[in-house]
Design an enzyme around this catalytic site. Structure first.
Site, PDB file in Angstrom:
ATOM      1  CE  LYS A 245     -12.579 -62.094 -16.960  1.00 38.20           C
ATOM      2  NZ  LYS A 245     -11.737 -61.795 -15.853  1.00 38.20           N
ATOM      3  NE  ARG A 246     -14.184 -72.504 -21.342  1.00 39.49           N
ATOM      4  CZ  ARG A 246     -14.991 -73.413 -21.885  1.00 39.49           C
ATOM      5  NH1 ARG A 246     -14.944 -73.658 -23.175  1.00 39.49           N
ATOM      6  NH2 ARG A 246     -15.853 -74.069 -21.137  1.00 39.49           N
TER       7      ARG A 246
END
Ligand code: GLU
Length: 477
Positions: A245-246
């Site tokens: 996600k990051r």
């Protein structure tokens, strides 16, 4: 298909979440290929998993595609709505002897699995019912239908990106195509739909390569032409690991809210897993013109936010001011504080923003940055000052403003060049550096220490507002 026919591609998302970035890239490739070859891109919603599919996710996918400018041809097709037809084909396969009823009970299947595990073999259906006479079927057991997959030889996928992929048939067991409750299974549904939709080219993630082998067997058993296949490499993070996600494994709506513009995202996504020489920056028209399946790579692409941001900055700088204003206004509903700001953009403010755009866009890599840097236009007197602006408006800063105010007020022309000439002449005459005037001006006009060119800011704010903001900071107030 002969090359003279126009291609039909499809994007076939499962509506279990948003349109994630990998899906968006798959859609882009399908779209670009269809568009560049005068074909069609169809949309099929793979909503057969009723527990995991939901209407909100369908809307999010359609919305994401529209925002990205990836229009599809015709109505979106629901895979679920075609269940009857899938079951029909399962029965056709059965009649032709290419499928058979399997009456294994759950206990038998468990035993089969445990035996394979104990013997450290891959778990496969052992063909118990493949050649057994159905009249020996146990009473009360509802059968499934299994595909009779070839046991000898190999299945070959001539993949545009992955090359010639060979799967030994002994590795593919007899797949269930219709469950005992009459529901079709995934690979069957995909084949039937792709065939009925007239799909000539399948372009999708490489995670579907094993499915491709099974699907190809079903095509052959039905006597249908196997579509041209391209399995696109996965997208990894900048460190080469699975995309987190990051590092960007987000839905396109997150990219919209981060202030990326669709054209930049299209350009960026096109380069993830596809290339055209060394070209990095190209228009969507060029992409459509250049996009060939041979250009799809076979090794994972790396997602890099810094690159995307730079590319987005490039697109923002090169956008016409009015287009950029429209993109900005289109973006505001999706970001914190945006709807409020949008409410303040009346005709007069639109004119101001267009005028300010040349200065604003030089520095903004995203629409979020544009939102921040345009704050000064929306601010009301007396302006709130940030800490740095307060520091710039010390005694020395205020003295500088005091000297400048009457000089600016006396200007008969309120344009950036005329005002710049006045401030420069004063700096030269006093032997004080220009920055000693420019910085306090900036602080008084914007309430911050960073902004577009300060003379542009003066011009955009207009005489009355600019002089008022400066006057607000003078010692006598
Ligand atoms: N529904 C599948 C997915 O979202 C795609 C299936 C396909 O393209 O054949 O990954």
């Amino acid at each position: 298909m002969s090359s003279a026919e126009s291609p039909v591609t499809r994007f076939a998302p499962s509506p279990t979440g948003f349109l994630h970035i990998g899906g968006a890239r798959t859609a882009l490739f399908n779209w670009a290929y269809a568009k560049g070859h005068k074909g069609k891109m169809l949309l099929r919603i793979e909503d057969t998993d009723r527990e995991r599919s939901n209407p909100a996710a369908v809307d999010a996918i359609l919305d994401g595609l529209k925002w990205l400018g990836l229009n599809w041809d015709g109505e979106a097709i629901s895979q679920y709505s075609r269940m009857q037809r899938h079951a029909e084909v399962a029965n056709e396969l059965l009649k032709a002897g290419n499928a058979y009823y399997c009456y294994c009970t759950p206990a038998e299947l468990t035993a089969m699995r445990e035996k394979a595990e104990a013997e450290k073999r891959p778990i496969r259906y052992d063909g118990t019912w493949r050649d057994r006479d159905p009249s020996t079927a146990p009473a009360g057991v509802k059968p499934v239908i299994r595909f009779r997959s070839p046991q000898e030889g190999e299945t070959v996928i001539n993949d545009r990106a992955q090359g010639r992929v060979v799967i030994p048939n002994k590795d593919l067991d007899d797949l269930i195509i219709l469950r005992s409750d009459g529901n079709p299974t995934y690979n069957l549904s995909v084949v039937v739909d792709d065939h009925d939709m007239g799909v000539t080219h399948i372009i999708r993630g490489v995670d579907h390569l094993t499915n491709a082998a099974r699907q190809s067997q079903i095509y052959l058993a039905m006597g249908w032409a196997v579509p041209d296949m391209t399995h696109v490499p996965l997208i990894h993070g900048p460190d080469g690991a699975k995309l987190s996600k990051r590092h960007g494994a987000l839905g396109v709506e997150a990219y919209r809210a981060m202030g990326y513009v669709p054209a930049a995202l299209r350009n960026y996504l096109a380069r993830l897993g596809w290339s055209h020489g060394d070209d990095e920056i190209f228009s969507t028209e060029q992409l459509v013109e250049w996009f060939e399946l041979e250009g799809v790579n076979n090794s994972p692409a790396r997602f890099d936010f810094a690159k995307l941001e730079n590319l987005n900055g490039h697109y923002i700088r090169h956008m016409a001011d009015v287009d950029l204003l429209n993109a900005f206004m289109g973006f505001l509903p999706f970001v914190e504080g945006g709807p409020e700001l949008l409410g303040k953009i009346d005709d007069a403010m639109q004119a101001k923003l267009v005028k300010a755009m040349p200065g604003l866009k030089e520095r903004a890599k995203t629409l979020v940055e544009l939102q921040t840097s345009s704050q000064y236009l929306f601010a009301h007197r007396p302006l709130p000052l940030d800490e740095k602006a307060k520091g710039l408006l010390n005694d020395e800063g205020k003295a500088a403003l005091q000297a400048l105010h009457p000089l600016l007020a006396a200007s008969n022309e309120w344009t950036a060049p005329a005002l710049e000439a006045i401030v420069k002449a004063h700096a030269e005459a006093t032997g004080i550096k220009l920055g000693k005037f420019a910085q306090p001006l900036r602080a008084s006009l914007t309430g911050t220490s960073t902004s577009p060119g300060i003379f542009d800011v003066l011009e955009v704010l207009g005489r009355e507002e600019a002089l008022g903001r400066i006057a607000d900071q003078l010692p006598q107030g």
